[in-house]
Write a protein that holds these residues in place. Structure first.
Motif, short mmCIF file in Angstrom:
data_model
loop_
_atom_site.label_atom_id
_atom_site.label_comp_id
_atom_site.label_asym_id
_atom_site.label_seq_id
_atom_site.Cartn_x
_atom_site.Cartn_y
_atom_site.Cartn_z
N GLU A 442 0.99 -1.37 0.01
CA GLU A 442 -0.28 -0.13 0.18
C GLU A 442 1.00 1.53 0.17
OE1 GLU A 442 -2.23 2.21 -0.72
OE2 GLU A 442 -3.51 0.71 -0.46
N SER A 443 0.96 1.93 -0.87
CA SER A 443 1.72 3.02 -1.57
C SER A 443 0.99 4.06 -1.13
CB SER A 443 2.61 2.58 -3.16
OG SER A 443 1.85 3.20 -4.08
N ARG A 444 0.34 4.24 -0.85
CA ARG A 444 -0.44 4.68 -1.37
C ARG A 444 -1.32 6.19 0.10
NH1 ARG A 444 -3.16 4.68 -7.61
NH2 ARG A 444 -1.29 4.29 -8.65
N ASP A 445 -1.49 5.29 0.49
CA ASP A 445 -3.44 6.13 1.36
C ASP A 445 -2.23 5.17 2.64
OD1 ASP A 445 -5.15 5.48 3.41
OD2 ASP A 445 -6.90 5.15 1.99
N PRO A 446 -1.78 6.28 3.87
CA PRO A 446 -1.24 5.48 4.59
C PRO A 446 -1.37 5.48 5.86
CG PRO A 446 -0.70 7.60 4.33
CD PRO A 446 -2.12 7.71 3.29
N GLU A 447 -3.11 5.40 5.80
CA GLU A 447 -3.86 4.57 6.80
C GLU A 447 -3.79 3.59 6.34
OE1 GLU A 447 -4.78 6.16 9.84
OE2 GLU A 447 -4.28 7.78 9.03
N LYS A 448 -4.38 3.20 5.50
CA LYS A 448 -4.28 1.49 4.76
C LYS A 448 -2.98 1.05 4.99
CE LYS A 448 -8.07 2.12 1.29
NZ LYS A 448 -8.42 1.84 -0.29
N ARG A 449 -2.12 1.84 4.94
CA ARG A 449 -0.76 1.04 5.59
C ARG A 449 -0.83 0.26 6.82
NH1 ARG A 449 3.42 5.36 4.31
NH2 ARG A 449 1.95 5.29 1.97
N ILE A 492 1.80 -13.47 -1.78
CA ILE A 492 1.61 -13.53 -2.55
C ILE A 492 1.50 -11.90 -3.39
CG2 ILE A 492 0.01 -13.88 -4.57
CD1 ILE A 492 -0.67 -16.88 -3.13
N GLU A 493 0.87 -11.05 -2.35
CA GLU A 493 0.63 -9.95 -2.73
C GLU A 493 2.19 -9.21 -2.93
OE1 GLU A 493 -0.87 -6.63 -4.23
OE2 GLU A 493 -2.25 -8.11 -3.55
N THR A 494 3.14 -9.52 -2.37
CA THR A 494 4.37 -9.07 -1.69
C THR A 494 5.24 -8.87 -3.42
OG1 THR A 494 4.54 -8.78 0.17
CG2 THR A 494 6.17 -8.74 -0.49
N GLY A 511 17.50 -8.07 2.20
CA GLY A 511 18.07 -6.59 3.40
C GLY A 511 18.00 -5.43 2.71
N MET A 512 18.99 -5.15 1.43
CA MET A 512 19.27 -4.28 0.61
C MET A 512 17.88 -4.43 -0.11
SD MET A 512 22.93 -4.03 0.84
CE MET A 512 22.16 -2.30 -0.43
N ARG A 513 17.02 -5.12 -0.26
CA ARG A 513 15.81 -4.93 -1.07
C ARG A 513 14.96 -4.06 -0.29
NH1 ARG A 513 14.97 -9.79 -2.25
NH2 ARG A 513 15.96 -9.53 -4.32
N SER A 514 14.83 -4.56 1.07
CA SER A 514 14.23 -4.03 1.60
C SER A 514 14.48 -2.31 2.53
CB SER A 514 13.82 -4.18 3.27
OG SER A 514 14.66 -5.08 4.13
N GLN A 515 16.01 -2.46 2.20
CA GLN A 515 16.25 -1.35 2.59
C GLN A 515 16.07 0.00 1.72
OE1 GLN A 515 20.30 -0.59 4.80
NE2 GLN A 515 20.78 0.96 2.33
N SER A 516 16.21 -0.68 0.62
CA SER A 516 15.46 0.33 -0.75
C SER A 516 14.43 1.16 -0.50
CB SER A 516 15.76 -0.08 -2.26
OG SER A 516 17.80 -0.49 -2.14
N ILE A 517 13.32 -0.11 -0.28
CA ILE A 517 11.94 -0.14 -0.24
C ILE A 517 11.58 1.69 0.80
CG2 ILE A 517 9.61 -0.78 -0.01
CD1 ILE A 517 10.30 -3.59 -0.71
#
Length: 532
Positions: A442-449, A492-494, A511-517
């Motif tokens: 969920e990249s757009r809605d902070p509340e849903k996130r 699956i969604e991830t 680890g580098m992947r999660s850091q980049s996100i």
């Protein structure tokens, strides 16, 4: 069912009597042909053993006259039918085709289900036909085929029954090979390959014999060839009208397929996955090679067996993942393995296979229509193009979770292992994994996130309690099922969100992947999946 159909089967009668329909009208067929068939059926009626009855029938129908024609083909000519040309400028091929043409109708005979152990190899006519011995001698004079029997003095007249060697193939199969058995093994392999491709005719069978001979020559020259690797799968039912063409192979109907010749095995599969297997000869030993020498050579070579097997195992997993991604959430299309066959081109017994007779979980087969089949093809293309080997643990764990009937605890753990494979880190694992997953999903809605992040943390906490044996914090049974389903859906969604972001797929590790996100330091170009 009339008496002739019971004795010979529809396929044979349609061929021998030149009929286009299974329901044969005998009134317009030559009386002498019908009489011969009835007399043979009556002669073997007293044989009580089903296998003995089948062999007697095969011998009678396969009896050869002075011109080299079997009784089956003579009946066909009497009924106004024709026979394919069995000639070739290649002397080895010409002899093989002469025998193959008479072998073809015997494969059409009804094989009783009551015979245990499956269909035997090539009909005995492959050994006794007048062209069989000349074929063996021609093979020894062939510069390629002679390599299969090292040390034989080809200048002398030899007894084909006395010539043998030992062979090991790259699929892990190996045994002794007799010169007298080369043609029967070749003809049997051609039949199996032909059945796999289509419903064979006499003409297509002879063409396959030519092709098989060419393949055997390449192997004998030390070259690598591609042979069919057939996986019988459960859980997906494919109509005869549909064939799915995937980057890894094809998925087709299993209806009417008889390459093993053992109904109790073949009926376990609801569809077939057909891939290529790179086959080569790894070793040929002289006929005097002893068991100790063969065993030593086997130990030296066994490391080479795993490489092509592992490559095709990964392709199978990618097919299973494609089926899963193409399915709906309420009914995932799972695919488990019923049997695993590599079709040798006839150097050995024709095939080597494994069979899983007692699956832990046999899901009801999901019937695929044309629309669903095209979805599978689309997802397979996505998986082939975008799935990196670094996420193979995620792929395998998802497949296991959806195809093996286990305690929900194990499936929940599988789901979270997928998370860690994609976005895990040795430091602050829970925070890094759950935060990067929530942001990716969920990249757009902070509340849903926030809601997603909270649920991810709850699932992670439940997983930790289960793994570390903390009985006080372990979830109740109903909650456990809820967490299991959610962990897998989030996995699956991830995975799908990663497929959309090429820059994340090439990161050095999870680890580098999660850091980049989390730091927004990756190229955020989105490549839509286009697989709906």
């Amino acid at each position: 069912m009339d008496d002739l159909t019971q004795a010979y089967g529809e396929k044979f009668l349609m061929y021998a009597l030149v009929s286009e329909y299974p329901a044969i009208d005998y009134s317009d067929k030559p009386a002498e042909a019908i009489q011969v068939l009835r007399e043979i059926a009556q002669q073997i009626e007293g044989v009580t053993d089903p296998f003995g009855k089948y062999i007697n029938l095969q011998h009678a129908i396969g009896s050869i006259d002075d011109s080299g024609l079997s009784l089956a083909n003579r009946l066909r000519l009497v009924c106004g039918g024709d026979l394919p040309e069995a000639t070739d400028g290649d002397p080895v091929a010409a002899l093989a085709l002469a025998v193959a043409r008479e072998t073809y109708p015997l494969y059409l005979l009804l094989y009783p289900d009551s015979i245990s152990g499956g269909r035997i190899g090539a009909p005995t006519i492959a050994y006794t036909h007048p062209a069989s011995i000349p074929f063996c001698r021609a093979a020894l004079q062939d510069p390629s085929l002679a390599n299969l029997f090292p040390g034989v003095d080809t200048e002398k007249e030899v007894d084909p029954h006395a010539i043998s060697s030992s062979i090991i193939l790259s699929n892990g199969s190996g045994s002794g090979i007799q010169l007298i058995g080369l043609l029967p093994s070749m003809l049997d392999a051609a039949w199996r390959w032909c059945v796999l491709d289509s419903r064979p005719t006499a003409a297509t069978y002879l063409e396959k014999v030519r092709a098989i001979l060419g393949q055997i020559r390449l192997l004998a020259e030390g070259k690598k060839i591609n042979v069919p690797h057939v996986i019988g799968i459960r859980g997906v039912d494919v109509p005869e009208t549909i064939t799915m063409k995937l980057p890894f192979g094809i998925i087709k109907s299993s209806v009417g397929w008889g390459v093993i010749g053992t109904p109790e095995i073949e009926n376990q599969a609801s569809a077939l996955l057909v891939m290529h297997f790179p086959l080569e000869v790894l070793w040929i030993g002289r006929e005097e090679s002893n068991d100790e020498e063969q065993s030593k050579k086997w130990d030296e070579l066994k490391g080479k067996f795993a490489v092509p097997r592992d490559e095709n195992s990964r392709k199978l997993a990618m097919v299973q993942l494609s089926l899963l991604l193409a399915s709906s959430e309420d009914r995932p299309k799972t695919a488990t393995v019923a049997f695993d066959i590599i079709l040798n081109p006839g150097i050995l017994s024709g095939m080597s296979y494994g069979f899983n007779p007692t699956p832990m979980f046999r899901p009801a087969a999901a019937m695929l229509d044309e629309t669903a089949a095209r979805r599978v093809e689309s997802w397979a293309k996505v998986v082939a193009e975008r799935h990196p080997s670094s996420l193979d643990i995620t792929m395998r764990r998802l497949i296991t979770a959806f195809t093996v009937d286990r305690d929900p605890t194990d499936a929940l753990i599988d789901g979270v292992i997928c998370w860690e494979n994609m976005l895990g880190s040795p430091q602050e694992a829970v925070l890094r994994v759950t935060s990067s997953m929530a942001k990716l999903i969920e990249s757009r809605d902070p509340e849903k996130r926030k809601v997603i992040h909270a649920e991810l943390k709850d699932i992670y906490k439940a997983r930790s309690a289960l793994v570390h044996g903390n009985s006080k914090q372990q979830p109740k049974r109903d909650k456990l099922h809820q967490y299991k389903n959610a962990s897998l859906q989030y996995a699956i969604e991830t995975l799908l969100r990663l497929y959309e972001r090429p820059a994340l797929l090439v990161e050095k590790d999870s680890g580098m992947r999660s850091q980049s996100i989390l730091l927004d330091t990756y190229e955020t170009t989105i490549r839509p999946l286009d697989a709906s």
